[in-house]
Design a protein around this motif. Sequence first.
Motif, PDB file in Angstrom:
ATOM      1  N   LEU A 373       0.833  -1.207   0.000  1.00 20.76           N
ATOM      2  CA  LEU A 373       0.000   0.000   0.000  1.00 20.76           C
ATOM      3  C   LEU A 373       0.867   1.256   0.000  1.00 20.76           C
ATOM      4  CD1 LEU A 373      -2.807   1.348   0.282  1.00 20.76           C
ATOM      5  CD2 LEU A 373      -2.531   1.156   2.762  1.00 20.76           C
ATOM      6  N   ALA A 374       1.928   1.248   0.802  1.00 23.07           N
ATOM      7  CA  ALA A 374       2.827   2.406   0.852  1.00 23.07           C
ATOM      8  C   ALA A 374       3.459   2.666  -0.518  1.00 23.07           C
ATOM      9  CB  ALA A 374       3.914   2.173   1.903  1.00 23.07           C
ATOM     10  N   LYS A 375       3.872   1.608  -1.212  1.00 25.69           N
ATOM     11  CA  LYS A 375       4.489   1.773  -2.523  1.00 25.69           C
ATOM     12  C   LYS A 375       3.458   2.156  -3.574  1.00 25.69           C
ATOM     13  CE  LYS A 375       7.813  -0.674  -4.052  1.00 25.69           C
ATOM     14  NZ  LYS A 375       8.626  -1.788  -4.600  1.00 25.69           N
ATOM     15  N   ASP A 376       2.266   1.561  -3.484  1.00 23.33           N
ATOM     16  CA  ASP A 376       1.231   1.812  -4.477  1.00 23.33           C
ATOM     17  C   ASP A 376       0.757   3.258  -4.424  1.00 23.33           C
ATOM     18  OD1 ASP A 376      -0.651   1.232  -6.476  1.00 23.33           O
ATOM     19  OD2 ASP A 376      -2.206   0.833  -4.992  1.00 23.33           O
ATOM     20  N   LEU A 377       0.518   3.786  -3.213  1.00 24.18           N
ATOM     21  CA  LEU A 377       0.030   5.160  -3.065  1.00 24.18           C
ATOM     22  C   LEU A 377       1.153   6.170  -2.938  1.00 24.18           C
ATOM     23  CD1 LEU A 377      -3.048   4.729  -0.671  1.00 24.18           C
ATOM     24  CD2 LEU A 377      -2.943   4.638  -3.163  1.00 24.18           C
ATOM     25  N   ASP A 378       2.409   5.695  -2.866  1.00 24.88           N
ATOM     26  CA  ASP A 378       3.587   6.557  -2.770  1.00 24.88           C
ATOM     27  C   ASP A 378       3.484   7.506  -1.584  1.00 24.88           C
ATOM     28  OD1 ASP A 378       6.098   7.495  -3.562  1.00 24.88           O
ATOM     29  OD2 ASP A 378       5.234   9.128  -4.733  1.00 24.88           O
ATOM     30  N   LEU A 379       3.280   6.922  -0.409  1.00 28.99           N
ATOM     31  CA  LEU A 379       3.226   7.699   0.823  1.00 28.99           C
ATOM     32  C   LEU A 379       3.712   6.833   1.986  1.00 28.99           C
ATOM     33  CD1 LEU A 379       0.541   6.241   2.061  1.00 28.99           C
ATOM     34  CD2 LEU A 379      -0.686   8.065   0.949  1.00 28.99           C
ATOM     35  N   PRO A 380       4.111   7.447   3.115  1.00 32.01           N
ATOM     36  CA  PRO A 380       4.533   6.639   4.257  1.00 32.01           C
ATOM     37  C   PRO A 380       3.354   6.044   5.005  1.00 32.01           C
ATOM     38  CG  PRO A 380       4.728   8.987   4.756  1.00 32.01           C
ATOM     39  CD  PRO A 380       4.308   8.884   3.327  1.00 32.01           C
ATOM     40  N   VAL A 381       3.513   4.812   5.462  1.00 33.07           N
ATOM     41  CA  VAL A 381       2.511   4.148   6.301  1.00 33.07           C
ATOM     42  C   VAL A 381       3.148   3.889   7.655  1.00 33.07           C
ATOM     43  CG1 VAL A 381       1.105   2.083   6.641  1.00 33.07           C
ATOM     44  CG2 VAL A 381       1.294   3.096   4.363  1.00 33.07           C
ATOM     45  N   LEU A 382       2.598   4.515   8.693  1.00 29.87           N
ATOM     46  CA  LEU A 382       3.081   4.333  10.059  1.00 29.87           C
ATOM     47  C   LEU A 382       2.137   3.374  10.767  1.00 29.87           C
ATOM     48  CD1 LEU A 382       4.848   5.088  12.514  1.00 29.87           C
ATOM     49  CD2 LEU A 382       3.327   7.038  12.894  1.00 29.87           C
ATOM     50  N   ALA A 383       2.632   2.182  11.095  1.00 24.16           N
ATOM     51  CA  ALA A 383       1.799   1.153  11.717  1.00 24.16           C
ATOM     52  C   ALA A 383       2.312   0.846  13.107  1.00 24.16           C
ATOM     53  CB  ALA A 383       1.777  -0.115  10.860  1.00 24.16           C
ATOM     54  N   LEU A 384       1.406   0.829  14.074  1.00 28.01           N
ATOM     55  CA  LEU A 384       1.760   0.491  15.445  1.00 28.01           C
ATOM     56  C   LEU A 384       1.731  -1.022  15.621  1.00 28.01           C
ATOM     57  CD1 LEU A 384       1.101   3.497  15.564  1.00 28.01           C
ATOM     58  CD2 LEU A 384       0.043   3.131  17.779  1.00 28.01           C
ATOM     59  N   ALA A 385       2.559  -1.530  16.527  1.00 25.22           N
ATOM     60  CA  ALA A 385       2.632  -2.981  16.746  1.00 25.22           C
ATOM     61  C   ALA A 385       2.900  -3.269  18.216  1.00 25.22           C
ATOM     62  CB  ALA A 385       3.726  -3.606  15.877  1.00 25.22           C
ATOM     63  N   GLN A 386       2.379  -4.410  18.678  1.00 31.99           N
ATOM     64  CA  GLN A 386       2.615  -4.870  20.043  1.00 31.99           C
ATOM     65  C   GLN A 386       3.899  -5.684  20.098  1.00 31.99           C
ATOM     66  OE1 GLN A 386       1.233  -4.125  22.763  1.00 31.99           O
ATOM     67  NE2 GLN A 386      -0.986  -4.063  22.718  1.00 31.99           N
ATOM     68  N   LEU A 387       4.553  -5.629  21.242  1.00 29.75           N
ATOM     69  CA  LEU A 387       5.730  -6.453  21.477  1.00 29.75           C
ATOM     70  C   LEU A 387       5.355  -7.671  22.322  1.00 29.75           C
ATOM     71  CD1 LEU A 387       8.479  -3.794  22.247  1.00 29.75           C
ATOM     72  CD2 LEU A 387       8.151  -5.080  20.142  1.00 29.75           C
ATOM     73  N   SER A 388       6.139  -8.724  22.201  1.00 33.26           N
ATOM     74  CA  SER A 388       5.873  -9.948  22.961  1.00 33.26           C
ATOM     75  C   SER A 388       6.224  -9.743  24.439  1.00 33.26           C
ATOM     76  CB  SER A 388       6.690 -11.108  22.399  1.00 33.26           C
ATOM     77  OG  SER A 388       8.061 -10.899  22.643  1.00 33.26           O
ATOM     78  N   ARG A 389       5.768 -10.666  25.280  1.00 28.92           N
ATOM     79  CA  ARG A 389       6.018 -10.568  26.714  1.00 28.92           C
ATOM     80  C   ARG A 389       7.463 -10.901  27.082  1.00 28.92           C
ATOM     81  NH1 ARG A 389       0.807 -12.969  26.669  1.00 28.92           N
ATOM     82  NH2 ARG A 389      -0.779 -11.604  27.585  1.00 28.92           N
ATOM     83  N   ALA A 390       8.255 -11.299  26.106  1.00 30.99           N
ATOM     84  CA  ALA A 390       9.652 -11.629  26.392  1.00 30.99           C
ATOM     85  C   ALA A 390      10.390 -10.435  26.996  1.00 30.99           C
ATOM     86  CB  ALA A 390      10.357 -12.080  25.112  1.00 30.99           C
ATOM     87  N   VAL A 391       9.940  -9.222  26.678  1.00 32.25           N
ATOM     88  CA  VAL A 391      10.556  -8.018  27.229  1.00 32.25           C
ATOM     89  C   VAL A 391      10.486  -8.033  28.748  1.00 32.25           C
ATOM     90  CG1 VAL A 391      10.428  -5.492  27.305  1.00 32.25           C
ATOM     91  CG2 VAL A 391       9.970  -6.700  25.162  1.00 32.25           C
TER      92      VAL A 391
END
Length: 494
Positions: A373-391
Amino acid sequence: MPLEEATAETPGYRSPPSNLEAEQALLGALLVNNEAASLVSAFLLPEHFFLPVHGRIYDAVLRMIERGQIANPVTLKHFFERDEALEEAGGGQYLARLAGSAVTVINAEHYGRAIHDLAMRRALVSIGEVVVNDAYDGPLDQPAAEQIEEAEHRLYQLAEDGRVDPGGQQFAGPLTSAVEMIQQAYKRDSRLTGAPTGFVDLDRLLGGLHASDLIIMAGRPGMGKTALATNIAFNAAKLYSPGGDGPDGKDASDGARVAFFSLEMSSEQLATRILAEQTEISSDRLRRGDVRDVDFDRIVQACRTMESLPLFIDDTPALTIAGLRARARRLKRRHGISLIVVDYLQLMRPTTSMRLNNRVQEVSEVTQGLKALAKDLDLPVLALAQLSRAVEQRDDKRPQLADLRESGSIEQDADVVMFIYREQYYLARKEPDEGTADHAEWQEKMESVHNKAEIIIAKQRHGPIGKVELFFNAMLTKFDNLDRIHEPADDPPF
């Protein structure tokens, strides 16, 4: 109405779009001059031929050429000695007739493109039939909106698969684009090549959020992922101003028009959070209506400032990657968005037709879709993500790339991976008994990390990795620049 009239007005059977003469002429050109294969093999596949036997002949020709052998009616004859379809068409004599109907090598590409175009039209007919049948006989528990998303996904896949790649391009084209990008950055006051985050140190390290990049912002719950994402979205939208003074009339604005897809919070909750940040009234007080008359003046003033911002919020829950792509394309077409924020990645669903029982593969499909999607629309995509409990199991709670939850493809597909870490969050939960030496040491540590957050850039394709510090106001869930002296903006960040 009489039967005769009904029959006369009813359209008869329509055969699928095809051109057998073009297929025969192209195959003849390949059999006479194998060099013609280089003109069509990049975009034309065996399944694009309407007549199956033509597809098999084309496939056999390409295979022989790849092996460095000559493909002609004589060398191909033994491949099709037991092919019933070719025998019905005339066997080896049919291959000779194809060679006799050859076109010149110059015209071979035009015939190939015509065959490819007709194949796409047949695929469109097939998709249309599926859409009609699903609309008539679809399951009761599948809403119409989901059927529309599936249809959009099929059309998008057809558009992607049917795109004729022109192949390599001369270096002058990309070079010109790179110079134009540099010129745009020069015209901006911020000297950034990408959309700004509004945080000085972060923008220096990243150079802004670059078009066609997938930026992953990850952290454990409570670190402030959504808060930082809303701050970035608001800052970029606030800095936006229609320019039109860039090269070739392109916009040289410092900001961006932002689409915020919130799968976790409602649009009202996001609006309340942003309002709290701008009025400096805690969102808890706003929700309870615990405001004074003077606070209302600040709220009204903030609303007047924010209501005209180019910030678009979509809070549709359980959005599929196909649905997000369709909505983003519409926002791009109607409002010219130049930054997409997704909160958050693991709440997205894969395409309905590709749902799997393997969560890792599902997340991989989502990240690949966001990058496309970022390449197709030629714009940045900022996506949030969860980290595992290993931290939580380590003494040092600072996140690492290995902590990205459920899929290594997040790290692989992302152009930038950044982590949010607040040591104050963990120290506050380890307070020793008051009056002890440990408590005094703990208090000293708390003062050193009070209201500080680390943004750790663990991966960046276009620049260095590193760490920046931001100010974090827990009462307002707001990030800001630390109050300290920075290097002059014109100096390179070495």
